[in-house]
Design a protein around this motif. Structure first.
Motif, PDB file in Angstrom:
ATOM      1  N   ARG A  18       0.840  -1.293  -0.251  1.00  0.00           N
ATOM      2  CA  ARG A  18      -0.052   0.214   0.066  1.00  0.00           C
ATOM      3  C   ARG A  18       0.632   0.919  -0.054  1.00  0.00           C
ATOM      4  O   ARG A  18       0.421   2.136   0.060  1.00  0.00           O
ATOM      5  CB  ARG A  18      -0.490   0.048   1.491  1.00  0.00           C
ATOM      6  N   PHE A  19       2.200   1.104   0.106  1.00  0.00           N
ATOM      7  CA  PHE A  19       2.992   2.217   0.185  1.00  0.00           C
ATOM      8  C   PHE A  19       3.821   2.027  -0.891  1.00  0.00           C
ATOM      9  O   PHE A  19       3.445   1.181  -1.964  1.00  0.00           O
ATOM     10  CB  PHE A  19       3.944   2.158   1.450  1.00  0.00           C
ATOM     11  N   GLY A  20       4.645   3.433  -1.714  1.00  0.00           N
ATOM     12  CA  GLY A  20       5.565   3.593  -2.857  1.00  0.00           C
ATOM     13  C   GLY A  20       6.309   2.115  -2.842  1.00  0.00           C
ATOM     14  O   GLY A  20       6.822   1.535  -3.277  1.00  0.00           O
ATOM     15  N   THR A  21       7.615   2.863  -1.580  1.00  0.00           N
ATOM     16  CA  THR A  21       8.818   2.072  -1.610  1.00  0.00           C
ATOM     17  C   THR A  21       9.005   1.754  -0.605  1.00  0.00           C
ATOM     18  O   THR A  21       8.308   1.858   0.944  1.00  0.00           O
ATOM     19  CB  THR A  21      10.385   3.368  -1.831  1.00  0.00           C
ATOM     20  N   THR A  22       9.423  -0.023  -0.362  1.00  0.00           N
ATOM     21  CA  THR A  22      10.260  -0.016   1.107  1.00  0.00           C
ATOM     22  C   THR A  22      11.380  -0.736   1.617  1.00  0.00           C
ATOM     23  O   THR A  22      11.379  -1.758   0.197  1.00  0.00           O
ATOM     24  CB  THR A  22       9.014  -1.512   1.587  1.00  0.00           C
ATOM     25  N   LEU A  23      12.077  -0.157   2.452  1.00  0.00           N
ATOM     26  CA  LEU A  23      13.390  -1.016   3.114  1.00  0.00           C
ATOM     27  C   LEU A  23      12.800  -1.811   3.701  1.00  0.00           C
ATOM     28  O   LEU A  23      12.330  -1.422   5.346  1.00  0.00           O
ATOM     29  CB  LEU A  23      14.303   0.578   3.105  1.00  0.00           C
ATOM     30  N   TRP A  24      12.977  -2.959   3.950  1.00  0.00           N
ATOM     31  CA  TRP A  24      12.312  -4.403   4.584  1.00  0.00           C
ATOM     32  C   TRP A  24      13.795  -4.235   5.585  1.00  0.00           C
ATOM     33  O   TRP A  24      14.896  -5.866   4.861  1.00  0.00           O
ATOM     34  CB  TRP A  24      12.371  -4.822   4.293  1.00  0.00           C
ATOM     35  N   ILE A  25      14.450  -3.861   6.981  1.00  0.00           N
ATOM     36  CA  ILE A  25      15.291  -4.556   7.380  1.00  0.00           C
ATOM     37  C   ILE A  25      15.355  -5.728   8.481  1.00  0.00           C
ATOM     38  O   ILE A  25      14.020  -5.369   8.966  1.00  0.00           O
ATOM     39  CB  ILE A  25      15.935  -2.964   8.264  1.00  0.00           C
ATOM     40  N   VAL A  26      16.254  -6.594   7.909  1.00  0.00           N
ATOM     41  CA  VAL A  26      16.035  -7.988   8.916  1.00  0.00           C
ATOM     42  C   VAL A  26      17.654  -7.968   9.312  1.00  0.00           C
ATOM     43  O   VAL A  26      18.683  -6.954   9.270  1.00  0.00           O
ATOM     44  CB  VAL A  26      16.117  -9.023   7.887  1.00  0.00           C
ATOM     45  N   ASP A  27      17.732  -8.947  10.536  1.00  0.00           N
ATOM     46  CA  ASP A  27      19.087  -8.718  11.258  1.00  0.00           C
ATOM     47  C   ASP A  27      20.122  -9.835  11.098  1.00  0.00           C
ATOM     48  O   ASP A  27      20.917 -10.214  11.696  1.00  0.00           O
ATOM     49  CB  ASP A  27      18.566  -9.273  12.721  1.00  0.00           C
ATOM     50  N   ARG A  28      19.359 -10.652  10.119  1.00  0.00           N
ATOM     51  CA  ARG A  28      20.208 -12.145   9.811  1.00  0.00           C
ATOM     52  C   ARG A  28      19.895 -11.933   8.539  1.00  0.00           C
ATOM     53  O   ARG A  28      19.240 -12.026   7.444  1.00  0.00           O
ATOM     54  CB  ARG A  28      19.800 -13.342  10.780  1.00  0.00           C
ATOM     55  N   LEU A  29      20.877 -13.111   8.135  1.00  0.00           N
ATOM     56  CA  LEU A  29      21.000 -13.546   6.175  1.00  0.00           C
ATOM     57  C   LEU A  29      20.348 -14.818   5.459  1.00  0.00           C
ATOM     58  O   LEU A  29      19.208 -14.258   4.580  1.00  0.00           O
ATOM     59  CB  LEU A  29      22.229 -14.154   5.544  1.00  0.00           C
ATOM     60  N   SER A  30      19.781 -15.272   6.817  1.00  0.00           N
ATOM     61  CA  SER A  30      18.398 -16.620   6.417  1.00  0.00           C
ATOM     62  C   SER A  30      17.104 -15.521   6.346  1.00  0.00           C
ATOM     63  O   SER A  30      16.199 -15.990   5.603  1.00  0.00           O
ATOM     64  CB  SER A  30      18.476 -17.350   7.877  1.00  0.00           C
ATOM     65  N   LEU A  31      17.158 -14.495   7.773  1.00  0.00           N
ATOM     66  CA  LEU A  31      15.480 -13.773   6.789  1.00  0.00           C
ATOM     67  C   LEU A  31      15.794 -12.601   5.740  1.00  0.00           C
ATOM     68  O   LEU A  31      14.436 -12.477   4.927  1.00  0.00           O
ATOM     69  CB  LEU A  31      15.174 -12.897   8.343  1.00  0.00           C
ATOM     70  N   ILE A  32      17.069 -12.907   5.063  1.00  0.00           N
ATOM     71  CA  ILE A  32      16.620 -12.188   3.523  1.00  0.00           C
ATOM     72  C   ILE A  32      15.681 -12.884   2.714  1.00  0.00           C
ATOM     73  O   ILE A  32      15.086 -12.779   2.083  1.00  0.00           O
ATOM     74  CB  ILE A  32      18.390 -11.486   3.142  1.00  0.00           C
ATOM     75  N   ASP A  33      16.622 -14.835   2.478  1.00  0.00           N
ATOM     76  CA  ASP A  33      15.829 -15.689   2.288  1.00  0.00           C
ATOM     77  C   ASP A  33      14.461 -15.459   2.340  1.00  0.00           C
ATOM     78  O   ASP A  33      13.915 -15.555   1.180  1.00  0.00           O
ATOM     79  CB  ASP A  33      16.516 -17.125   2.027  1.00  0.00           C
TER      80      ASP A  33
END
Length: 181
Positions: A18-33
């Motif tokens: 519902r937003f234009g651009t989103t920066l999604w911050i995670v605390d470890r590499l496995s959460l990127i996957d």
């Protein structure tokens, strides 16, 4: 609070849409996957392990990568997964210096920190999406069997705990919660 990580990610992905651009911050590499798998082709990652997708409306980045890069970013929505870490010394202040955002959304299944720093210092409201009894009833969690010593057994608790697990664990997978004082 939503205890189930995938449901938490999917709920936040719906909000991010519902937003234009989103920066999604995670605390470890496995959460990127995990996050990229849940978000699908609309997401990219800012990390040396991934091919850049600058046109993606959602960019997933680890907190560590963001802190290491000498850049400032802007977005409509900042999603902070495992947001109980925002209270760590310097973390949220650092993020607000590096990232300009209109709205922030924190995701966590851990609303209480062991150092008792409240998340309310960083987020305006708290939404509990489910409860342990409801998650057990739905089959998302199993009912816990709690084994604890009846009395204090001293600083060498690890051996009696192991003996207890051998006696009662029946060879099943087990999760142990341990407090550090």
């Amino acid at each position: 609070l939503l205890k189930d990580a995938l449901r938490r990610t999917l709920m936040a992905a719906d909000i991010a849409g519902r937003f234009g651009t989103t920066l999604w911050i995670v605390d470890r590499l496995s959460l990127i996957d995990q996050t990229l798998a849940a978000l699908g082709p609309s997401a990219g990652a800012i990390h040396p392990r991934y091919r850049p997708r600058p046109s993606a409306t959602v960019q997933v980045v680890t907190r560590q990568t963001l802190m290491a890069r000498d850049v400032s970013m802007s977005c409509d929505l900042m999603v902070y997964d495992e947001s109980h870490h925002t209270c760590a010394p310097g973390t949220f202040g650092f993020l607000t210096e590096k990232v300009r955002f209109r709205k922030a959304l924190g995701l966590t299944a851990t609303p209480s920190r062991s150092d008792h720093i409240p998340l309310g210092r960083f987020f305006e409201s708290h939404v509990t999406a489910s409860s342990y009894p409801k998650l057990i009833e739905s089959g998302s969690l199993v009912r816990a069997m709690v084994l604890a010593p009846e009395r204090y057994v001293g600083p060498h608790l690890s051996q009696p705990m192991l003996d207890t697990w051998i006696a009662h664990g029946e060879g099943r997978q087990t999760l142990a919660f341990c407090a550090r004082k």
